[in-house]
Scaffold this active site. Structure first.
Site, PDB file in Angstrom:
ATOM      1  N   GLU A 144       9.852  -3.931  10.194  1.00 26.12           N
ATOM      2  CA  GLU A 144      10.228  -2.622   9.636  1.00 26.12           C
ATOM      3  C   GLU A 144      10.806  -1.734  10.734  1.00 26.12           C
ATOM      4  O   GLU A 144      10.174  -1.492  11.767  1.00 26.12           O
ATOM      5  CB  GLU A 144       8.987  -1.960   8.999  1.00 26.12           C
ATOM      6  N   GLU A 200      -0.982  -5.501   8.982  1.00 23.57           N
ATOM      7  CA  GLU A 200      -0.079  -4.857   9.941  1.00 23.57           C
ATOM      8  C   GLU A 200      -0.552  -5.025  11.379  1.00 23.57           C
ATOM      9  O   GLU A 200      -1.751  -4.960  11.650  1.00 23.57           O
ATOM     10  CB  GLU A 200       0.009  -3.345   9.634  1.00 23.57           C
ATOM     11  N   ASP A 226       0.836  -1.203   0.000  1.00 18.20           N
ATOM     12  CA  ASP A 226       0.000   0.000   0.000  1.00 18.20           C
ATOM     13  C   ASP A 226       0.874   1.257   0.000  1.00 18.20           C
ATOM     14  O   ASP A 226       0.363   2.377  -0.046  1.00 18.20           O
ATOM     15  CB  ASP A 226      -1.021  -0.004   1.148  1.00 18.20           C
TER      16      ASP A 226
HETATM   17  O1  KIV Z   1       3.509  -1.096   1.653  1.00 16.14           O
HETATM   18  C1  KIV Z   1       4.698  -1.442   1.588  1.00 16.14           C
HETATM   19  O2  KIV Z   1       5.387  -1.255   0.591  1.00 16.14           O
HETATM   20  C2  KIV Z   1       5.262  -2.112   2.746  1.00 16.14           C
HETATM   21  C3  KIV Z   1       6.749  -2.312   2.754  1.00 16.14           C
HETATM   22  C4  KIV Z   1       7.439  -1.045   3.043  1.00 16.14           C
HETATM   23  C5  KIV Z   1       7.164  -3.406   3.656  1.00 16.14           C
HETATM   24  O3  KIV Z   1       4.577  -2.450   3.653  1.00 16.14           O
END
Ligand code: KIV
Length: 291
Positions: free
Chosen positions: A207, A140, A66
């Site tokens: 992250e 998440e 996202d």
């Molecule tokens: O949305 C995304 O690209 C992510 C990455 C930064 C892990 O969650």
């Protein structure tokens, strides 16, 4: 000699050494890679052409993240991205992959608001991403997400979890900053990671977590492959936002990013250099850290 240069309907992909054919990436193959210590090289992708180039460059996994809200749509955060938009970009990526080797494992990101309400809502949203062509969905958070992860996995939906800096909750966690720096936060991350593995998550993005903690969590999770971003080189794999590793940003470049276009003759060469550096353990360099 047979010419194995990848071709698309739009022509030959940028010149580079042809790749040997490889087996499609699957969950058992990711487990095998883990057991023999081969690092997983992941990038984000949002469209057909870049997905095809990444496939030709030997990238193992593509995350339709996202983060497209920021890099494609110019939003200030990922919060405004819709499920419909995620499905659109997932379909585009998968169409691109079908033009080349089609061996890449594709992860579709569940956007903000598409899984928080109930486990049933999460299944409906995950099904939409799988029907768009994703092999796995990502969501998440720890704690409350554990039961949602279990519910999805029991229904045949592979899940990638995401701990540490979770961009969808950037307003709640006080900005884009390193997570797990104090003992209480580090303990919570350890507990969440174990609970997510127990619930059946087979991948976990970490992250902006201190390198030592990310490496320790990786050792604790033999069945759930940690993918680091700004978390040092002790994880089972790495991911970068594609635009970041190609050196094209609208905003500030995170410290942990390396510009793989430096010295590369093409985007494909830059991506191949990224894959090689991840596999060799030379990216990331633990001294160029974010924490
Ligand atoms: O949305 C995304 O690209 C992510 C990455 C930064 C892990 O969650």
């Amino acid at each position: 000699m047979t010419d194995t240069t990848p071709r698309t309907p739009y022509g030959t992909l940028p010149a580079a050494a042809p790749l040997p054919p490889r087996k499609p990436i699957s969950l058992p193959r990711l487990q095998e890679m883990r057991e023999r210590g081969e690092k997983i090289a992941m990038l984000t992708a949002y469209d057909a052409t870049f997905a095809a180039v990444a496939d030709a460059a030997g990238v193992d996994c593509l995350l339709v993240g996202d983060s497209l809200g920021m890099v494609c749509q110019g939003r200030p955060s990922t919060v405004g991205v819709s499920l419909q938009e995620m499905c659109y970009h997932t379909e585009s990526v998968v169409r691109g992959l079908r033009r080349v080797q089609g061996t890449v494992w594709v992860i579709g990101d569940l956007p903000f608001g598409s899984y928080q309400e109930s486990r049933e809502q999460a299944v409906r949203s995950a099904a939409a991403l799988m029907q768009a062509g994703a092999h796995m969905v990502k969501l998440e958070g720890g704690g409350w997400t554990v039961e949602t992860v279990r519910f999805l996995v029991e229904r045949g939906i592979p899940v990638c979890a995401h701990l540490g800096l979770t961009p969808q909750t950037v307003h709640a966690i006080g900005g884009y900053r390193v997570q797990g720096r104090n003992d209480a936060e580090a303990q919570q991350l350890r507990r969440d990671a174990l609970a997510l593995q127990d619930a059946g998550a087979t991948m976990l993005v970490l992250e902006m977590v201190p390198a030592a903690l990310a490496a320790e969590i990786t050792q604790q999770l033999p069945r759930c492959h940690t993918i680091g971003i700004g978390s040092g080189n002790g994880t089972a794999g790495q991911v970068l936002v594609m635009h970041d590793m190609l050196g094209i940003h609208l905003g500030k470049t995170p410290k942990f990013v390396r510009n793989f276009m430096d010295g590369a003759a093409s985007v494909r060469d830059a991506m191949a250099a990224y894959v090689a550096a991840v596999k060799a353990g030379t990216f990331p360099d633990n001294t160029a850290h974010a924490w």
